[in-house]
Scaffold this active site. Structure first.
Site, mmCIF file in Angstrom:
data_model
loop_
_atom_site.group_PDB
_atom_site.id
_atom_site.type_symbol
_atom_site.label_atom_id
_atom_site.label_comp_id
_atom_site.label_asym_id
_atom_site.label_seq_id
_atom_site.Cartn_x
_atom_site.Cartn_y
_atom_site.Cartn_z
ATOM 1 N N GLY A 179 -6.782 4.672 -0.551
ATOM 2 C CA GLY A 179 -8.145 4.676 -0.046
ATOM 3 C C GLY A 179 -8.944 3.539 -0.637
ATOM 4 O O GLY A 179 -8.537 2.367 -0.598
ATOM 5 N N ASN A 239 -0.389 12.262 5.337
ATOM 6 C CA ASN A 239 -1.117 11.302 6.170
ATOM 7 C C ASN A 239 -0.784 11.498 7.641
ATOM 8 O O ASN A 239 -0.044 10.718 8.231
ATOM 9 C CB ASN A 239 -0.736 9.882 5.731
ATOM 10 C CG ASN A 239 -1.911 8.934 5.784
ATOM 11 O OD1 ASN A 239 -2.901 9.204 6.462
ATOM 12 N ND2 ASN A 239 -1.809 7.831 5.070
ATOM 13 N N TYR A 274 0.827 -1.208 0.000
ATOM 14 C CA TYR A 274 0.000 0.000 0.000
ATOM 15 C C TYR A 274 0.862 1.260 0.000
ATOM 16 O O TYR A 274 1.795 1.406 0.791
ATOM 17 C CB TYR A 274 -0.925 0.027 1.226
ATOM 18 C CG TYR A 274 -1.802 1.262 1.278
ATOM 19 C CD1 TYR A 274 -2.822 1.446 0.363
ATOM 20 C CD2 TYR A 274 -1.586 2.263 2.221
ATOM 21 C CE1 TYR A 274 -3.629 2.571 0.364
ATOM 22 C CE2 TYR A 274 -2.381 3.406 2.252
ATOM 23 C CZ TYR A 274 -3.393 3.548 1.321
ATOM 24 O OH TYR A 274 -4.173 4.665 1.335
ATOM 25 N N HIS A 307 -5.505 15.877 -3.739
ATOM 26 C CA HIS A 307 -5.879 16.040 -2.336
ATOM 27 C C HIS A 307 -5.753 17.491 -1.869
ATOM 28 O O HIS A 307 -6.250 17.840 -0.799
ATOM 29 C CB HIS A 307 -5.024 15.125 -1.451
ATOM 30 C CG HIS A 307 -5.457 13.687 -1.496
ATOM 31 N ND1 HIS A 307 -5.623 13.002 -2.672
ATOM 32 C CD2 HIS A 307 -5.769 12.809 -0.496
ATOM 33 C CE1 HIS A 307 -6.006 11.770 -2.404
ATOM 34 N NE2 HIS A 307 -6.117 11.623 -1.109
ATOM 35 N N ARG A 345 -17.494 33.311 44.432
ATOM 36 C CA ARG A 345 -17.041 32.343 45.429
ATOM 37 C C ARG A 345 -16.483 31.067 44.798
ATOM 38 O O ARG A 345 -15.561 30.451 45.340
ATOM 39 C CB ARG A 345 -18.224 32.001 46.342
ATOM 40 C CG ARG A 345 -17.887 31.104 47.492
ATOM 41 C CD ARG A 345 -19.009 30.923 48.507
ATOM 42 N NE ARG A 345 -20.326 31.303 48.059
ATOM 43 C CZ ARG A 345 -21.401 30.514 48.133
ATOM 44 N NH1 ARG A 345 -21.279 29.278 48.600
ATOM 45 N NH2 ARG A 345 -22.589 30.948 47.736
#
Length: 587
Positions: free
Chosen positions: A85, A226, A78, A108, A321
């Site tokens: 993807g 990535n 890969y 991208h 307070r």
């Protein structure tokens, strides 16, 4: 840091810190070991330079050799010999692999909307560089050297508001950075007189800086896009802001307690220690230090001739307070977020990664959930701290609750509106902060043909947190302005009381004597930043700082510029610095 900073409003109205140009005398070494939050802030916000060490370059060369050994393998790997993807099952022939990586970056780089802030992009660049330097991505050393050179030359790619789902990391923002390293797309270059930098073509900017555009090889495009670098960079910057703003919140609360004749008794260490949250203890310690010796706080402890307290108020409203409890919870949330940031800074995020023993493995470490969650947690804390601040501001303006001050702190109520609409501004911001506190991390939108069927939305969480942090600074600025005006009026009122024959308390007579001569200075405004007489040392120092920037009480005037000035004092740390100079370091 020695870099020059400029603050200005961006098109959305936020106060932003712009960089001009990078500092040459501060260097962050990129070794392959984890960076710190301080390193990220130094490079992104203060213009520090970076230097890649020989160890980092050697580690990259070693992992690159592993990737290259797989280039001719018949089995699919890969990111090396496959698509991405939902297209990961397609084998890519050797002749098309350079085109594969180039096309990945170009396709991208699909962001849209306004440019994000320059400091965010520099953080993004730095964190991707740091991941490359771990040697776990398989990119060549020249890729990291190009990123380092761009940072040092002040070449900042244009990155857009929209495009990241936070999984697989911040894809579109990182792709815009990678595209610039290839010599394509627009960039900003530090330029004299232009806080944002001059907009130029990446190719021209690289040529002017003497940087050769990258030519990508196997896996390198994937390695550049990535990661969680955008959301992590914004988390680091938010942590830097919030450490300062939460201390400022303590300063503002102390000023309000003092000017509203509140009590410092609930902040006692033994009371706070009964609930041992560290943030609460730190906030209460700040409040004690800031209010120590306050004649105004002491003035309402008067006793009558029979020794009975003249003040009948038993306890203060929650917004006074319970300040340590709310501010402290926010501090503890920031501490948790800092732990997550530190872990993420120690991570090598890519897919696939080259393991220490030479395997190339797919993984899910790019999912932004750990960062996305804490970004959402911080937005909740920011909204709540701002909400409490606005309630203290509102208390000053209401004659039913402000302990004898004029309506809206106006010079002539009815003729003048005083700070009425400044409170509207704070309330409007708080309302928006509540909307921004809605979590982004639960709003997954599936993508990539259901291959990426659960995403973190961490980038969106980081973007809304930045807006929320800006809003908190503005709300605190309004509270500080309001408390300062109330203190002016309170001291003038106490001056009138003690100069008309009223009997001071037996145990506080020295304190109230300090009040009696200050009226004219208070209304006129001080000419320097020496502590205001009659107030506690810490709150008085902050009051004096504000009076060097904005005038004291008087007839109605244009308030927007004054809010901006005080907002910048808050954002720049001057408020905390003034208080710390008077009482010692604050947590």
């Amino acid at each position: 840091m020695s870099a020059t900073l400029q603050q200005a409003g961006d098109p959305a109205g936020r106060t932003t810190t712009h960089l001009v140009p990078p500092s040459a005398d501060v260097v962050v070494e990129i070794t392959g070991d984890p960076l710190t939050v301080e390193d990220v802030v130094a490079v992104a916000r203060h213009g520090a330079r970076v230097r890649l060490t020989d160890r980092a370059l050697a580690g990259m060369a070693a992992s690159r050799a592993v990737v290259e050994s797989l280039a001719d393998d018949d089995r699919p790997h890969y990111g090396v010999s496959t698509g991405f993807g939902a297209l990961a099952r397609r084998h890519i022939p050797t002749a098309k692999r350079a085109q594969l990586q180039l096309g990945l970056v170009r396709s991208h780089a699909a962001g849209s909307g306004p440019e994000v802030e320059r400091e965010v992009v520099r953080a993004l660049q730095l964190l991707r560089l740091a991941t490359l330097a771990t040697g776990r991505t398989g990119a060549r050393p020249v890729v990291a050297e190009t990123y380092a050179a761009m940072l040092n030359a002040g070449v900042t790619p244009v990155v857009h508001e929209y495009g990241s789902l936070g999984c697989s990391g911040d894809l579109a923002p990182l792709a815009h950075v990678a595209l610039a390293a290839l010599g394509e797309g627009p960039v900003r270059v530090a330029a004299s007189g232009d806080a944002d930098g001059e907009l130029v073509d990446a190719a021209d900017a690289l040529e002017a800086a003497g940087i050769a555009p990258l030519e990508l090889r196997e896996k390198e495009g994937l390695a550049l896009i990535n990661g969680t670098d955008g959301m992590l960079g914004m988390l680091c910057l938010a942590l830097d802001d919030l450490h300062r703003l939460l201390t400022t919140a303590d300063v503002a609360a102390a000023a309000s307690v003092e000017a509203l004749l509140g009590s410092d008794a609930p902040f006692a260490a033994d009371l706070v220690g009964m609930r041992p949250h560290p943030g609460q203890a730190a906030s209460a310690a700040n409040l004690r230090a800031l209010l120590a010796g306050s004649p105004v706080v002491a003035s309402h402890r008067a006793v009558d001739a029979d020794g009975r307290p003249e003040c009948t108020r038993v306890q203060d409203a929650y917004s006074l307070r319970c300040a340590p409890q709310v501010h402290g919870a926010a501090r503890d949330t920031v501490e948790h977020a800092g732990t997550v940031a530190t872990r993420e800074l120690a991570s090598a995020i890519d897919n696939p990664v080259v393991t220490v023993d030479g395997r190339v493995e797919s993984n899910g470490n790019f999912h932004g959930a750990p960062v996305a969650y804490v970004l959402d947690f911080l937005a909740i804390a920011v909204a709540d701290v701002a909400s409490m601040s606005e309630r203290r501001t509102d208390r000053f303006l209401d004659v039913a609750r402000n302990e004898g001050l004029p309506a809206f702190l106006a010079d002539d109520p009815g003729v003048d509106s005083g700070l009425m609409i400044a409170q509207y501004t704070a309330a409007g911001i708080v309302s928006e902060l509540k909307r921004l506190a809605a979590p982004a991390s639960v709003d997954s939108v599936p993508s990539s043909a259901m291959q990426e069927d659960h995403v973190s939305m961490g980038w969106a969480g980081a973007r809304k947190l930045r807006r929320a942090v800006d809003g908190l600074g503005r709300v605190l600025a309004v509270e500080l302005m309001t408390a300062a005006r109330a203190l002016d009026l309170r001291l003038a009122d106490l001056s009138d009381v003690y100069t008309t024959g009223a009997t001071p308390t037996s145990d506080n007579s020295q304190d109230v004597e300090n009040v009696s001569d200050a009226h004219a200075t208070r209304v006129r405004g001080t000419s320097d930043n020496s502590p205001t007489p009659g107030a506690a040392a810490g709150t008085g120092a902050v009051h004096a700082l504000l009076r060097t920037a904005v005038p004291g009480p008087g007839p109605d005037r244009f308030l927007a510029p004054e809010i901006e000035v005080v907002t910048r004092l808050v954002a720049g740390g001057e408020v905390v610095a003034a208080a710390s100079a008077a009482v010692g370091p604050l947590a």
